[in-house]
Design a protein around this motif. Structure first.
Motif, mmCIF file in Angstrom:
data_model
loop_
_atom_site.group_PDB
_atom_site.id
_atom_site.type_symbol
_atom_site.label_atom_id
_atom_site.label_comp_id
_atom_site.label_asym_id
_atom_site.label_seq_id
_atom_site.Cartn_x
_atom_site.Cartn_y
_atom_site.Cartn_z
ATOM 1 N N VAL A 179 0.822 -1.203 0.000
ATOM 2 C CA VAL A 179 0.000 0.000 0.000
ATOM 3 C C VAL A 179 0.858 1.255 0.000
ATOM 4 O O VAL A 179 0.631 2.189 -0.762
ATOM 5 C CB VAL A 179 -0.959 0.002 1.210
ATOM 6 C CG1 VAL A 179 -1.681 1.338 1.325
ATOM 7 C CG2 VAL A 179 -1.966 -1.135 1.097
ATOM 8 N N ILE A 180 1.888 1.280 0.843
ATOM 9 C CA ILE A 180 2.771 2.453 0.919
ATOM 10 C C ILE A 180 3.690 2.513 -0.301
ATOM 11 O O ILE A 180 3.940 3.584 -0.857
ATOM 12 C CB ILE A 180 3.596 2.419 2.211
ATOM 13 C CG1 ILE A 180 2.670 2.377 3.425
ATOM 14 C CG2 ILE A 180 4.517 3.641 2.301
ATOM 15 C CD1 ILE A 180 3.380 2.173 4.741
ATOM 16 N N PHE A 181 4.183 1.340 -0.725
ATOM 17 C CA PHE A 181 5.070 1.258 -1.888
ATOM 18 C C PHE A 181 4.519 0.212 -2.866
ATOM 19 O O PHE A 181 4.994 -0.921 -2.907
ATOM 20 C CB PHE A 181 6.495 0.878 -1.469
ATOM 21 C CG PHE A 181 7.096 1.780 -0.437
ATOM 22 C CD1 PHE A 181 7.479 3.069 -0.764
ATOM 23 C CD2 PHE A 181 7.262 1.349 0.874
ATOM 24 C CE1 PHE A 181 8.021 3.912 0.180
ATOM 25 C CE2 PHE A 181 7.796 2.183 1.831
ATOM 26 C CZ PHE A 181 8.184 3.475 1.497
ATOM 27 N N LEU A 192 -2.908 5.787 -1.853
ATOM 28 C CA LEU A 192 -3.871 4.960 -2.568
ATOM 29 C C LEU A 192 -5.240 5.040 -1.890
ATOM 30 O O LEU A 192 -5.329 5.101 -0.656
ATOM 31 C CB LEU A 192 -3.416 3.502 -2.598
ATOM 32 C CG LEU A 192 -2.438 3.061 -3.698
ATOM 33 C CD1 LEU A 192 -1.163 3.885 -3.664
ATOM 34 C CD2 LEU A 192 -2.111 1.578 -3.555
ATOM 35 N N ASN A 193 -6.286 5.048 -2.705
ATOM 36 C CA ASN A 193 -7.624 4.965 -2.138
ATOM 37 C C ASN A 193 -7.941 3.505 -1.815
ATOM 38 O O ASN A 193 -7.137 2.602 -2.093
ATOM 39 C CB ASN A 193 -8.664 5.571 -3.083
ATOM 40 C CG ASN A 193 -8.677 4.909 -4.449
ATOM 41 O OD1 ASN A 193 -8.524 3.684 -4.573
ATOM 42 N ND2 ASN A 193 -8.864 5.694 -5.497
ATOM 43 N N LEU A 194 -9.124 3.252 -1.235
ATOM 44 C CA LEU A 194 -9.463 1.898 -0.786
ATOM 45 C C LEU A 194 -9.453 0.904 -1.938
ATOM 46 O O LEU A 194 -8.911 -0.205 -1.817
ATOM 47 C CB LEU A 194 -10.844 1.908 -0.116
ATOM 48 C CG LEU A 194 -11.349 0.534 0.372
ATOM 49 C CD1 LEU A 194 -10.391 -0.069 1.383
ATOM 50 C CD2 LEU A 194 -12.744 0.670 0.972
ATOM 51 N N ALA A 199 -6.670 -3.558 -4.728
ATOM 52 C CA ALA A 199 -6.071 -4.043 -5.980
ATOM 53 C C ALA A 199 -4.585 -4.334 -5.794
ATOM 54 O O ALA A 199 -4.066 -5.334 -6.303
ATOM 55 C CB ALA A 199 -6.285 -3.013 -7.088
ATOM 56 N N SER A 200 -3.892 -3.470 -5.069
ATOM 57 C CA SER A 200 -2.452 -3.643 -4.860
ATOM 58 C C SER A 200 -2.160 -4.893 -4.043
ATOM 59 O O SER A 200 -1.252 -5.669 -4.377
ATOM 60 C CB SER A 200 -1.873 -2.408 -4.163
ATOM 61 O OG SER A 200 -0.474 -2.544 -4.007
ATOM 62 N N VAL A 201 -2.912 -5.108 -2.974
ATOM 63 C CA VAL A 201 -2.709 -6.299 -2.148
ATOM 64 C C VAL A 201 -3.017 -7.559 -2.953
ATOM 65 O O VAL A 201 -2.273 -8.546 -2.899
ATOM 66 C CB VAL A 201 -3.586 -6.229 -0.882
ATOM 67 C CG1 VAL A 201 -3.530 -7.560 -0.120
ATOM 68 C CG2 VAL A 201 -3.126 -5.091 0.023
#
Length: 520
Positions: A179-181, A192-194, A199-201
């Motif tokens: 989330v941070i990177f 990042l928004n929710l 999506a990133s995770v």
């Protein structure tokens, strides 16, 4: 004896003693990946080191006798035999999801690495038992060529011409967080928004599974085919001594890293401006005060392979602009507008340095982005895949220009975007300011790369810099096991308390009832 001769002999012996044998491999068949590190090879050679370089784009610099190049330029033909240009250009412009295409490209790159290791000169290098090296410098994006480190039992430095994926940061024990990177291949720019966090995770989880359960086994099998019974590549990869990343914190997100992760600052490949070829110079001269727009999709995405709809939008937009257009195009184009000139190749750095280039329309490859910034040219981004969408987000966030979506591009939207970036002075102002920041450094990226390479050689891999975090599983890194135990302990404690209260209540209720019965 003549003192001058003695001094000369001392210097000569000192030079011989300090010179090292370096094996270097930049595996990617991509000119932009190769040119980033050319200054490093030249500088190391000038300092007396002997370099054996595996490259898809040989320099063929006869003036440097201590650089031996193994020509892997046939890699481009191998890539094309597996449909590389259609994957990167045609399929993407048709709307095929880039995640699917990136997985296809990774399979193609594995086949290319297999071909490279089978080239006779490379095969002879692997089998030559009298050969030795002091250090390996290898492109970190693909681990197959890291097998050279085990073959020659040497420390190795991973290099990346762009922001490194989370996988590589993890190997060095650096702090990672989806989330941070977020992964640089995602079109996200923190915060990042929710929806983006989810999506990133999800992307990280899927790519982790894909890497460890599919890519590593496939790549290890290819390496063992050529190197024999070596360890699994993920084990070799964890022994990386240093990571050199060609990024600048003023452009990319700043993150906490260990001593063995070296930021080169970006733009290491950008040298002195050279005179343009006469044909290009004449074209720029003919534009007068109005200037020229330069359009290039880089060395991997081919303009000639774009689908009809996207190509038609680009051509129709250019034909209506009040500017001359210089377009890097790999073949001829029918019905070419009168204000458009096609060139198959351009000295991009030198071209962008000319003040008559008013706008750079780019696919947002990192090297192109750096060249645009260094030469203070506002940009319009047209990203396709890999790190390009993320770079495009950075382009907009820093106010260096605007981006367009190739999936929804129209003549009207493309025209408005181009005219906005050219006519609004804020974009030129921002790119000038960022250019100054990127150039204002204590040491150049080349100086840092040379010093740390020689440090790695002197310390035989700088093992004292290695972090113990590198092999720690994610569930331990994020305290998931600890939190699970705490949650279980809390649940058990709560259950015990609840049961105790219930038990006390029942005991008290029974006593009260017994007393009532006795009184009655």
């Amino acid at each position: 004896m003549n003192p001058g001769l003695v001094l000369l002999l001392v210097c000569l012996l000192s030079s011989i003693a300090s010179s090292a044998k370096i094996l270097a491999s930049i595996f990617s068949p991509s000119y932009s990946h190769q040119i980033v590190f050319r200054p490093l090879w030249r500088e190391l050679a000038d300092r007396g080191h002997h370099i054996t370089l595996l490259t898809t784009d040989p320099m063929r610099d006869v003036s440097r006798k201590n650089i031996k190049e193994i020509d892997l330029s046939g890699s481009y033909e191998v890539m094309e035999s597996f449909g590389n240009s259609d994957i990167l250009s045609k399929k993407r412009s048709e709307g095929t999801p880039k995640v699917i295409l990136e997985m296809e490209i990774l399979d193609v790159l594995a086949k290319v690495a297999d071909w490279q290791l089978g080239v006779p000169e490379v095969r002879n290098l692997i089998r030559n038992r009298s050969e030795y090296f002091d250090v390996l410098i290898v492109e970190a994006l693909n681990p197959i060529h890291m097998a050279f480190a085990e073959r020659f039992n040497v420390p190795f430095i991973g290099v990346s011409p762009q922001e490194a994926p989370i996988r590589i940061y993890t190997v060095l024990g650096n702090y990672v967080h989806p989330v941070i990177f977020p992964e640089p291949y995602l079109p996200f720019s923190p915060p990042l928004n929710l929806k983006q966090r989810l999506a990133s995770v999800a992307f990280n989880t899927i790519t982790w599974y894909y890497q460890y359960h599919w890519r590593y086994p496939q790549e290890t099998a290819i390496a063992r085919k050529h190197f024999g019974n070596i360890r699994e590549l993920q084990q070799i990869e964890r022994e990386m001594s240093f990571l050199f990343i060609n990024v600048n914190p003023t452009l990319q997100q700043t993150r906490p890293v260990g001593m063995n992760t070296i930021y080169l600052g970006g733009g290491m490949h950008i040298g002195e401006v050279k005179p343009l070829p006469e044909e290009l110079q004449d074209y720029l001269d003919s534009s007068g005060n109005q200037g020229v727009i330069y359009f290039s999709l880089g060395s991997n995405v081919k303009s000639s392979r774009l689908t009809g709809n996207l190509l038609d939008v680009i051509v129709s937009t250019f034909s209506a602009l009040p500017y001359k257009i210089l377009w890097k195009f790999e073949s001829s184009l029918q019905d070419l507008p009168k204000n458009v000139k096609i060139i198959k190749w351009a000295p991009q750095r030198d071209l962008l340095a000319d003040s008559r280039i008013k706008l750079f329309i780019t696919q947002c490859g990192l090297q192109s982005l750096e060249e645009g910034i260094f030469n203070e040219v506002p940009m319009v981004g047209m990203p396709f895949m890999w790190d390009q969408p993320g770079n495009a987000k950075t382009l907009e966030k820093k106010g260096l220009g605007l981006t367009v979506d190739i999936m929804n591009l129209t003549k009207d939207s493309f025209t408005k975007t181009i005219m906005e970036v050219i006519s609004n002075p804020i974009y030129k102002k921002n790119v000038v300011e960022l250019s100054k920041l990127m150039k204002d450094v204590e040491k150049t990226g080349l100086e840092r790369a040379v010093w740390w390479t020689e440090y790695c050689i002197r310390t035989k891999g700088a093992k004292h810099f290695r972090s113990g975090v590198g092999g720690v599983p994610s569930y331990q890194m994020y305290l998931l096991d600890v939190m699970l135990i705490v949650v279980i302990a809390c649940i058990i404690t709560t259950l015990i308390l609840v049961m105790s209260v219930v038990l006390c209540y029942r005991i008290c209720f029974r006593r009260g009832r017994s007393l009532k019965l006795k009184r009655s």
